[in-house]
Motif scaffolding. Structure first.
Motif, short mmCIF file in Angstrom:
data_model
loop_
_atom_site.label_atom_id
_atom_site.label_comp_id
_atom_site.label_asym_id
_atom_site.label_seq_id
_atom_site.Cartn_x
_atom_site.Cartn_y
_atom_site.Cartn_z
N SER A 48 -17.14 -6.97 -42.65
CA SER A 48 -16.94 -5.87 -41.60
C SER A 48 -15.88 -5.04 -41.89
O SER A 48 -15.09 -5.59 -42.92
N THR B 160 -9.92 2.60 -32.71
CA THR B 160 -10.44 1.77 -34.00
C THR B 160 -11.96 1.37 -33.53
O THR B 160 -12.61 1.37 -32.39
N GLN B 161 -12.67 1.38 -34.84
CA GLN B 161 -14.03 0.88 -34.55
C GLN B 161 -14.47 0.03 -35.78
O GLN B 161 -14.37 0.40 -37.09
N ARG B 162 -15.17 -1.16 -35.27
CA ARG B 162 -15.78 -2.02 -36.34
C ARG B 162 -17.21 -1.65 -36.54
O ARG B 162 -17.94 -1.42 -35.94
N VAL C 289 -12.93 -2.15 -40.36
CA VAL C 289 -12.41 -1.49 -39.30
C VAL C 289 -11.80 -0.14 -39.54
O VAL C 289 -10.79 -0.15 -40.59
N LYS D 175 -10.70 -4.31 -44.47
CA LYS D 175 -11.94 -5.01 -44.56
C LYS D 175 -11.76 -6.40 -44.38
O LYS D 175 -10.96 -7.06 -44.71
N LYS D 176 -12.68 -6.92 -43.64
CA LYS D 176 -12.69 -8.46 -43.13
C LYS D 176 -13.96 -9.09 -43.32
O LYS D 176 -14.81 -8.72 -42.48
N SER E 229 -9.62 3.07 -38.49
CA SER E 229 -8.68 3.37 -37.42
C SER E 229 -8.34 4.75 -37.56
O SER E 229 -8.23 5.49 -38.79
#
Length: 57
Positions: free
Chosen positions: A48, A13-15, A50, A44-45, A52
Motif C-alpha cells: 500500500s 492522508t489516504q491509504r 499513503v 510506500k509500505k 499526504s
C-alpha cells in the motif's frame, strides 16, 4: 506571533493500493499546486501507499 516560514502542516492522508504511477500523480500535483501553498507526499509500505497533503506556511 509570526509563523515559521517553510513549516509543513499535515492536512490529510489516504491509504491506497500500491501503484507505480502514483509518483507521477504526486509530482504533477506538486508542480501544479505549489502556488496554492500545497505539497503532496507519498510513502510506500508493503502493498500500500499513503498519500499526504500538506499546507506550506
Amino acid at each position: 506571533m509570526e509563523r515559521d516560514k517553510g513549516k509543513l502542516e499535515l492536512i490529510a492522508t489516504q491509504r491506497v493500493n500500491a501503484n507505480s504511477e502514483m509518483y507521477k500523480v504526486v509530482d504533477f500535483l506538486n508542480k501544479s499546486l505549489k502556488n496554492y501553498h500545497l505539497m503532496f507526499g507519498l510513502t510506500k509500505k508493503d502493498e500500500s501507499m499513503v498519500i499526504s497533503i500538506y499546507e506550506v506556511e
